[in-house]
Enzyme design. Structure first.
Site, PDB file in Angstrom:
ATOM      1  N   GLY A 109       4.493   2.718  -4.985  1.00 53.14           N
ATOM      2  CA  GLY A 109       4.728   3.609  -3.848  1.00 53.14           C
ATOM      3  C   GLY A 109       5.186   4.978  -4.318  1.00 53.14           C
ATOM      4  N   GLY A 110       5.981   5.625  -3.469  1.00 50.56           N
ATOM      5  CA  GLY A 110       6.477   6.958  -3.786  1.00 50.56           C
ATOM      6  C   GLY A 110       7.330   6.993  -5.035  1.00 50.56           C
ATOM      7  N   GLY A 164     -14.863  32.222 -24.314  1.00 54.53           N
ATOM      8  CA  GLY A 164     -13.618  32.118 -23.553  1.00 54.53           C
ATOM      9  C   GLY A 164     -12.645  31.152 -24.206  1.00 54.53           C
ATOM     10  N   ALA A 165     -13.194  30.136 -24.880  1.00 52.93           N
ATOM     11  CA  ALA A 165     -12.316  29.154 -25.528  1.00 52.93           C
ATOM     12  C   ALA A 165     -11.570  29.787 -26.703  1.00 52.93           C
ATOM     13  CB  ALA A 165     -13.129  27.950 -25.979  1.00 52.93           C
TER      14      ALA A 165
HETATM   15  C1  HXC Z   1      13.416  -4.830  -1.013  1.00 55.92           C
HETATM   16  C2  HXC Z   1      12.246  -5.971  -2.593  1.00 55.92           C
HETATM   17  C3  HXC Z   1      11.326  -4.906  -2.712  1.00 55.92           C
HETATM   18  C4  HXC Z   1      11.543  -3.751  -1.897  1.00 55.92           C
HETATM   19  C5  HXC Z   1      10.749  -6.452  -4.071  1.00 55.92           C
HETATM   20  N1  HXC Z   1      11.823  -6.906  -3.451  1.00 55.92           N
HETATM   21  N2  HXC Z   1      10.405  -5.246  -3.635  1.00 55.92           N
HETATM   22  N3  HXC Z   1      13.274  -5.933  -1.746  1.00 55.92           N
HETATM   23  N4  HXC Z   1      12.596  -3.778  -1.061  1.00 55.92           N
HETATM   24  N5  HXC Z   1      10.741  -2.690  -1.963  1.00 55.92           N
HETATM   25  C6  HXC Z   1      12.505  -8.180  -3.629  1.00 55.92           C
HETATM   26  C7  HXC Z   1      11.697  -9.361  -3.108  1.00 55.92           C
HETATM   27  O1  HXC Z   1      11.891  -9.530  -1.737  1.00 55.92           O
HETATM   28  C8  HXC Z   1      12.273 -10.473  -3.929  1.00 55.92           C
HETATM   29  O2  HXC Z   1      13.515 -10.815  -3.350  1.00 55.92           O
HETATM   30  C9  HXC Z   1      12.574  -9.831  -5.252  1.00 55.92           C
HETATM   31  O3  HXC Z   1      12.639  -8.430  -5.011  1.00 55.92           O
HETATM   32  C10 HXC Z   1      11.501 -10.072  -6.283  1.00 55.92           C
HETATM   33  O4  HXC Z   1      10.260  -9.738  -5.711  1.00 55.92           O
HETATM   34  P1  HXC Z   1       8.987 -10.688  -5.794  1.00 55.92           P
HETATM   35  O5  HXC Z   1       8.023 -10.220  -4.812  1.00 55.92           O
HETATM   36  O6  HXC Z   1       9.427 -12.121  -5.711  1.00 55.92           O
HETATM   37  O7  HXC Z   1       8.519 -10.420  -7.277  1.00 55.92           O
HETATM   38  P2  HXC Z   1       7.042 -10.282  -7.821  1.00 55.92           P
HETATM   39  O8  HXC Z   1       6.213 -11.424  -7.364  1.00 55.92           O
HETATM   40  O9  HXC Z   1       7.197 -10.077  -9.263  1.00 55.92           O
HETATM   41  O10 HXC Z   1       6.457  -8.951  -7.182  1.00 55.92           O
HETATM   42  C11 HXC Z   1       7.043  -7.745  -7.500  1.00 55.92           C
HETATM   43  C12 HXC Z   1       6.424  -6.664  -6.629  1.00 55.92           C
HETATM   44  C13 HXC Z   1       6.507  -7.071  -5.148  1.00 55.92           C
HETATM   45  C14 HXC Z   1       4.947  -6.419  -7.036  1.00 55.92           C
HETATM   46  C15 HXC Z   1       7.186  -5.359  -6.916  1.00 55.92           C
HETATM   47  O11 HXC Z   1       7.842  -7.451  -4.868  1.00 55.92           O
HETATM   48  C16 HXC Z   1       6.126  -5.975  -4.229  1.00 55.92           C
HETATM   49  O12 HXC Z   1       4.927  -5.721  -4.014  1.00 55.92           O
HETATM   50  N6  HXC Z   1       7.127  -5.306  -3.684  1.00 55.92           N
HETATM   51  C17 HXC Z   1       6.888  -4.179  -2.775  1.00 55.92           C
HETATM   52  C18 HXC Z   1       6.339  -3.017  -3.548  1.00 55.92           C
HETATM   53  C19 HXC Z   1       6.077  -1.832  -2.670  1.00 55.92           C
HETATM   54  O13 HXC Z   1       5.158  -1.789  -1.896  1.00 55.92           O
HETATM   55  N7  HXC Z   1       6.975  -0.930  -2.774  1.00 55.92           N
HETATM   56  C20 HXC Z   1       6.829   0.307  -2.083  1.00 55.92           C
HETATM   57  C21 HXC Z   1       7.893   0.340  -1.076  1.00 55.92           C
HETATM   58  S1  HXC Z   1       7.668   1.842  -0.269  1.00 55.92           S
HETATM   59  P3  HXC Z   1      14.125 -12.280  -3.410  1.00 55.92           P
HETATM   60  O14 HXC Z   1      15.300 -12.230  -2.502  1.00 55.92           O
HETATM   61  O15 HXC Z   1      13.057 -13.234  -3.001  1.00 55.92           O
HETATM   62  O16 HXC Z   1      14.516 -12.457  -4.815  1.00 55.92           O
HETATM   63  C22 HXC Z   1       8.170   2.985  -1.364  1.00 55.92           C
HETATM   64  C23 HXC Z   1       8.068   4.381  -0.835  1.00 55.92           C
HETATM   65  C24 HXC Z   1       8.972   5.269  -1.622  1.00 55.92           C
HETATM   66  O17 HXC Z   1       8.572   2.754  -2.430  1.00 55.92           O
HETATM   67  C25 HXC Z   1       8.734   6.659  -1.131  1.00 55.92           C
HETATM   68  C26 HXC Z   1       9.595   7.613  -1.865  1.00 55.92           C
HETATM   69  C27 HXC Z   1       9.282   9.015  -1.426  1.00 55.92           C
END
Ligand code: HXC
Length: 539
Positions: free
Chosen positions: A192-193, A427-428
């Site tokens: 993500g971001g 130019g290079a």
């Molecule tokens: C809260 C999160 C989380 C998140 C993971 N977890 N990402 N909790 N917010 N963004 C938590 C899970 O719920 C889980 O909790 C633990 O972390 C481990 O995650 P798993 O999914 O079990 O691990 P894995 O299978 O290894 O997958 C990892 C992962 C996946 C690929 C990162 O968790 C995932 O896709 N997460 C979301 C990624 C994403 O889309 N992020 C973008 C968010 S938006 P438990 O309690 O079960 O242990 C963003 C915008 C930012 O970032 C903008 C800034 C300008």
């Protein structure tokens, strides 16, 4: 754990008093319990899962990076203040990130290390605040910031607070850009971001098979575009090292990665207020470079890897290449010459004949701007036939991207020494730190061909009517004769030397000695930028 104070008391007691069992005060016991639990990171099953994936824990990573016993942690006991989804009740100590200062090779560095075992290393407001505070302190202490990233991104439960947390970090990434070096080490997901913090830093490291960076993951890509792609192909280390250019260094393992980070740091000043570190070398300044004599005898159309020349010129043959897998037609990295750090930018004839294109322009421009920000002199090695032709390049914006390279060179006020090895056309030629673009000392080898364009292209324009009117069987011989005449007149360094655009044509074998003495001569160069001026780089 053995209590040394109680132990000492017992020892003392043996002599004159009956044996007393010292009771650890409740406050001390509680403190130790809390600290040990906090230092353990997430729950044991999460730590186990982290290890099963072949990943180190957040604290193990710091231990690999810093000199033993030098890490001073800050904010170990800080917790999230978020009351939604029961986060506050979980009392997650440290809030998913370890922050602090340590010494690397004896030099101070600020380090943060995200802990995937705590809420997936996700970034909430406290987590972000710890990082932001560390960055402010690093800027005050004038030392590099090293981020170790292993996170699911913005903590979903904390809503906009977590987005604002990223805002705090991006703001500081930018504010301290060019002030202290910033390094990002990706050792897990970075989604993500969240990817924009590393993208704003100076150098990004990724580990093959472990690191991923993407704005939208494979599932969103599938839903939006129908494309099926796995994590590694979409945003793995090699993808970003070779295709997108986001990643500067790849490693086979985390340990290998931390070793490379230390090597990079050995070339960098701690801040823009310092010169880069110097080091002793037994390598003679006057070591002869016979390889360059061979280059003078070589067919000018024959490709070669410019790395060989860089290795031979550098102290102890050591060259730390940056962006090795990206835009291989230009090579950038760090060497030492006579013990002093120098940034090298070199056309690489082994790839696309060393021509400049969009990616090469971006790669070199960014590197030059880093050198200039951190007082690192620039050596440019030129062997460039021109810009890479094609509709894709024109439509992709080679004019706009190529302009970045010109801008970066012209803007740079650090000492700039240029050596033309072979071709420097059109130019290079101008772009590659020519004298009129602000090169301080410009050398060339006798093998240099400096001209508006190559002989073949030039005669097709200059003599197009004569070639068209000649008999078919005579055309090739005519072309060869005209090309030789053109080469004799223009494809040499002498015309350029006669106008002063080349300061000196040098003996190839003496190149190392001449470069070292040129940089020594320029060491006192001071040309501060105009105060208050803000240029408008063509991005
Ligand atoms: C809260 C999160 C989380 C998140 C993971 N977890 N990402 N909790 N917010 N963004 C938590 C899970 O719920 C889980 O909790 C633990 O972390 C481990 O995650 P798993 O999914 O079990 O691990 P894995 O299978 O290894 O997958 C990892 C992962 C996946 C690929 C990162 O968790 C995932 O896709 N997460 C979301 C990624 C994403 O889309 N992020 C973008 C968010 S938006 P438990 O309690 O079960 O242990 C963003 C915008 C930012 O970032 C903008 C800034 C300008």
């Amino acid at each position: 754990m053995e209590d040394p104070i109680a132990g000492a008391a017992q020892q003392a007691g043996k002599k004159s008093h009956p044996k007393k069992v010292r009771v650890v005060p409740e406050s001390l016991r509680k403190f130790r319990e809390i600290r040990e639990a906090a230092e353990a990171g997430g729950p044991p099953d999460k730590v186990e899962a982290q290890k099963k994936r072949g990943k180190l824990t957040a604290r193990e990573r710091i231990a690999y990076l810093v000199d033993e016993g030098t890490f001073q942690e800050l904010g170990l006991l800080m917790e999230s203040r978020c009351t939604d989804f029961g986060i506050r009740d979980k009392h997650i100590k440290g809030d998913g990130v370890v922050t602090g200062f340590g010494r690397i090779g004896g030099r101070l560095a600020a380090i943060f290390s995200e802990d995937f075992t705590q809420l997936g290393g996700s970034l909430g407001r406290t987590h972000a605040g710890k990082i932001a505070k560390l960055m402010d302190m690093a800027a005050d202490a004038r030392c590099p910031v090293i981020g170790i990233l292993d996170s699911g991104g913005a903590r979903i439960q904390e809503g906009v607070d977590s987005l604002d947390g990223y805002g705090e970090i991006f703001y500081r990434n930018t504010k301290y850009s060019g002030v202290v070096p910033q390094i990002s080490i990706i050792v897990g997901p970075c989604a993500g971001g969240a990817v924009y913090s590393p993208a704003l830093t100076d150098f990004v490291f990724m580990v093959q098979g472990l690191s991923n960076m993407f704005v939208t993951g494979p599932e969103v890509v599938k839903a939006a575009t129908g494309e099926s792609v796995d994590f590694e192909t979409l945003g793995g280390a090699m993808t970003h090292a070779s295709k997108s250019g986001v990643c500067h260094f790849t490693a086979n393992s985390e340990q290998d990665c931390f070793r490379q980070v230390k090597e990079l740091l050995s070339f960098l000043p701690a801040s823009r207020h310092e010169a880069p570190p110097t080091s002793e070398t037994k390598d003679s300044d006057t070591r002869r470079i016979s390889l360059l004599e061979k280059l003078c005898e070589m067919d000018p159309r024959k490709p070669y890897r410019v790395h060989h020349i860089i290795w031979w010129l550098a102290d102890d043959h050591k060259f730390l290449e940056v962006h090795h897998n990206y835009a291989k037609n230009i090579v950038v990295g760090f060497v030492r010459l006579g013990g002093k750090v120098v940034g090298v930018i070199a056309n690489n004839p082994a790839h696309m004949a060393g021509a400049l294109d969009i990616n090469a322009s971006d790669k070199a421009a960014r590197f030059i701007r880093f050198m200039n920000a951190f007082n690192i002199p620039i050596l440019t090695l030129v062997d460039v036939p021109g810009y890479w032709p094609g509709v894709a390049q024109e439509h992709g914006g080679i004019i706009r991207h190529g302009a970045k390279l010109l801008y970066a060179y012209a803007e740079a006020t650090v000492p700039k020494v240029t050596l033309v090895l072979r071709k420097a056309y059109g130019g290079a030629y101008i772009a590659m730190s020519s004298k009129m673009m602000g090169g301080d000392i410009n050398f060339s080898l006798p093998s240099a061909e400096i001209a508006v364009m190559g002989p073949r292209g030039a005669i097709e324009i200059l003599y197009s009517r004569q070639i068209k009117e000649a008999k078919d069987e005579e055309k090739e011989a005519m072309r060869a004769k005209l090309a030789k005449e053109y080469s004799d007149k223009f494809a040499s360094p002498y015309q350029t030397a006669s106008t002063g655009s080349i300061d000196e044509v040098i003996e190839p074998a003496q190149a190392r000695a001449r470069l070292i003495s040129a940089f020594r001569l320029l060491a006192e160069k001071r040309r501060p930028g105009e105060a208050g001026r803000s240029g408008n780089i063509p991005l």
